[in-house]
Motif scaffolding. Structure first.
Motif, short mmCIF file in Angstrom:
data_model
loop_
_atom_site.label_atom_id
_atom_site.label_comp_id
_atom_site.label_asym_id
_atom_site.label_seq_id
_atom_site.Cartn_x
_atom_site.Cartn_y
_atom_site.Cartn_z
N HIS A 77 -8.21 63.06 75.35
CA HIS A 77 -8.79 63.21 74.02
C HIS A 77 -8.74 61.90 73.23
O HIS A 77 -9.50 61.71 72.26
CB HIS A 77 -8.02 64.32 73.30
N SER A 82 -5.84 60.52 71.79
CA SER A 82 -4.59 60.37 71.04
C SER A 82 -3.45 59.98 71.97
O SER A 82 -3.47 60.28 73.16
CB SER A 82 -4.26 61.69 70.34
N MET A 126 3.82 61.24 72.35
CA MET A 126 5.07 60.58 72.76
C MET A 126 6.29 61.32 72.25
O MET A 126 6.25 62.04 71.25
CB MET A 126 5.08 59.14 72.24
N VAL A 140 -1.50 51.88 64.83
CA VAL A 140 -2.12 53.18 65.12
C VAL A 140 -1.46 54.24 64.25
O VAL A 140 -0.24 54.26 64.07
CB VAL A 140 -1.97 53.53 66.62
N ASN A 141 -2.29 55.12 63.71
CA ASN A 141 -1.76 56.14 62.79
C ASN A 141 -1.16 57.35 63.50
O ASN A 141 -1.76 57.90 64.42
CB ASN A 141 -2.90 56.65 61.89
N ILE A 142 0.00 57.76 63.04
CA ILE A 142 0.58 59.03 63.46
C ILE A 142 -0.12 60.11 62.64
O ILE A 142 -0.23 59.99 61.42
CB ILE A 142 2.09 59.08 63.13
N VAL A 143 -0.59 61.16 63.30
CA VAL A 143 -1.19 62.24 62.51
C VAL A 143 -0.32 63.50 62.46
O VAL A 143 -0.50 64.34 61.58
CB VAL A 143 -2.62 62.63 62.97
N PRO A 177 3.15 63.58 59.34
CA PRO A 177 3.12 63.14 57.94
C PRO A 177 1.97 63.78 57.16
O PRO A 177 0.98 64.18 57.74
CB PRO A 177 2.92 61.63 58.08
N ALA A 235 -1.99 60.39 57.49
CA ALA A 235 -1.84 59.57 58.69
C ALA A 235 -1.19 58.24 58.32
O ALA A 235 -1.60 57.58 57.35
CB ALA A 235 -3.21 59.34 59.32
N THR A 236 -0.18 57.85 59.06
CA THR A 236 0.63 56.66 58.74
C THR A 236 0.89 55.87 60.02
O THR A 236 1.25 56.46 61.04
CB THR A 236 1.99 57.11 58.15
N PRO A 237 0.73 54.53 59.97
CA PRO A 237 0.92 53.74 61.20
C PRO A 237 2.37 53.74 61.69
O PRO A 237 3.31 53.79 60.89
CB PRO A 237 0.50 52.33 60.80
#
Lengths: 388, 92
Positions: free
Chosen positions: A257, A259, A262, A304-307, B78, B81-83
């Protein structure tokens, strides 16, 4: 005569795969009960990894069979291939000490003997193939191309749908309150205070299993342990393998996809035996540890953004292996739980073998050592290649 | 309005028709639709699509929105969206 020939408690991969395999063998009237919905528990929270790079012959052989099944699953279950999201970009296992490096290499010999063609890679070879990696502190790695990824949600839905097509009745949002025995054998399960009769009952509800077993006086050494994961926004394919360290405890993989998913093993996790203690709250500490490990080994992830982050349960046993098979004290009662972080990847093969076991057939792969009595006898099954 | 052209989830490009088809297949709760369609799994975290989907489910099930089955709320940060580098720095 009972209403059902077989009742399965639990709609995770183990329950639905066993239900499907039983129905395929025309095992009669089968009912699967799930307290929320199919995939809602540990299966749906898992990291989606599948691998045969284990350390013991027993596990390598089992996972080889499971990979064979994953490779044909979409066709077998008549489900869209692009939804199963099978991705065999390999698992790259990194060694962070001389000793770990020697151990990894010695396991490759066993893997080769069983037809799992893992490659041994020096630091230079890893850099040549995966230039995105920062290999500070790395001694070498092993890589097996057939390892990789499958979508745990769609895989579970695919099994459930195929099972239904073969006549399995699946009731969701239906909580089993207890098991019921009579005259020394299983009689069925209790739902909303009422008995549903079954000739045989399989408990396959992960970390919830030991609590349920207690309702017929059976003690199973199995507990829930909180593990956390996060996922990023999707990117174009930038990195193929699951990169993993058993000693540091991290694993990172880009999904089909796009993403990156991890996780990193918890520090001193609590052992939860009672479902009332289960805690799925996400922690700040995990975000910090995970982000540090991930940006260190894969610097490209920095921006890279954590969503999303979430927690799920490893369903642990004293030797971190499944507990499988019949319960002698209560004839007709079976258990299949305790995947200890590997329930999803072993799911297809465990489902197939549990169906054989429940129907009294000769097991096509000997899993009898995973019986629940092994702990009393001190016959633990050991596996060195695990995270956390 | 053509349900094929109504976007319910902008993060994952899911149309009203996709949602209706999944409901017809038996995925009749928010949590199931999320897992089968990926709605709510994108950067917005469901802030756009959730109420639209709940309304669609309520109509299909013919119940008020607050009676549509959902799991007890699980917060999945979060919020925005946060790096990764932000948290990596925090931990040092």
């Amino acid at each position: 005569m009972s209403t059902y020939d077989i009742i399965i408690v639990g709609g995770g991969i183990t329950g639905v795969a066993t239900a499907y395999e039983l129905a395929k063998k025309k095992a009669g009237r089968i009912l699967l009960l799930e307290k929320e919905f199919v995939s809602a528990g540990s299966t749906g929270s898992c990291a989606a990894g599948i691998r045969a790079q284990f350390g013991t012959e027993f596990n390598i052989g089992l996972m080889k069979r499971s990979l064979d099944k994953f490779e044909h699953l979409a066709r077998e279950l008549d489900y869209p291939e692009d939804k199963i999201e099978l991705w065999q970009g390999g698992y790259l296992v990194l060694a962070y000490s001389e000793k770990e490096w020697e151990n990894l290499k010695s396991r490759v010999e066993v893997q080769h003997r069983l037809g799992i063609m893992t490659e041994i890679l020096t630091v230079e070879e890893i850099i040549a193939r995966f230039p995105q990696l920062n290999l500070d502190g790395v001694y070498g790695g092993t890589f097996h191309q057939r390892d990789g990824h499958a979508d745990p949600l769609h895989t579970t839905f695919a099994y459930a749908r195929a099972a239904r097509r073969l006549g399995v009745e699946i009731r969701e949002w239906t909580r089993v309150e207890g098991l019921v025995q009579e005259k020394g054998k299983i009689r069925g399960v209790k739902v909303n205070g009422e008995l549903i009769e079954g000739e045989k009952v399989l408990v396959a509800c992960g970390a919830w299993s030991s609590h349920l077993m207690k309702t017929v006086g059976v003690e199973i050494p199995l507990w829930g342990e909180k593990h956390e994961i996060l996922i990023t926004e999707p990117l174009e394919r930038a990195f193929a393998p699951m990169v993993i360290s058993f000693s540091i405890g991290y694993y990172i993989q880009q999904r089909p996809h796009g993403s990156f998913i991890m996780g990193i093993g918890p520090e001193n996790p609590a052992h939860w035996h009672d479902p009332r203690d289960f805690d799925f709250s996400p922690t700040w500490r995990f975000l910090e540890r995970m982000s540090q490990a991930a940006t260190s080994v894969l610097p490209m992830l920095k921006s890279v953004n954590i969503v999303r982050q979430w927690a799920g349960l490893y369903e642990m046993t004293p030797d971190a292996h499944h507990i499988l098979g019949p319960i002698d004290e209560v004839p007709g009662l079976y258990i299949a739980a305790g995947g200890s972080g590997h329930g999803f990847m072993f799911g297809p093969v465990v489902g197939e073998l549990m169906a054989e076991w429940i129907l009294g057939e000769t097991l096509s792969y000997d899993i009898t050592r995973l019986n629940y009595q092994r702990f009393q006898k001190g016959e633990l099954v050991r596996e060195p290649a695990v995270v956390g | 309005m053509d349900p094929k052209k109504v976007i319910i989830c902008r993060c994952e490009d899911i149309t009203l028709e996709d949602v209706r088809n999944a409901i017809k297949e038996g995925y009749t709760s928010w949590d199931q639709l999320k897992r089968v369609l990926r709605i709510g799994m994108g950067p917005c975290g469901g802030k756009t699509c959730r109420i639209l989907v709940l309304r669609e489910l309520a109509q299909h099930l013919n119940v008020p929105v607050d009676e549509v089955k959902t799991r007890p709320t699980v917060v999945r940060p979060p919020l925005r969206a946060t790096p990764l580098k932000v948290f990596a720095k925090e931990g040092k």
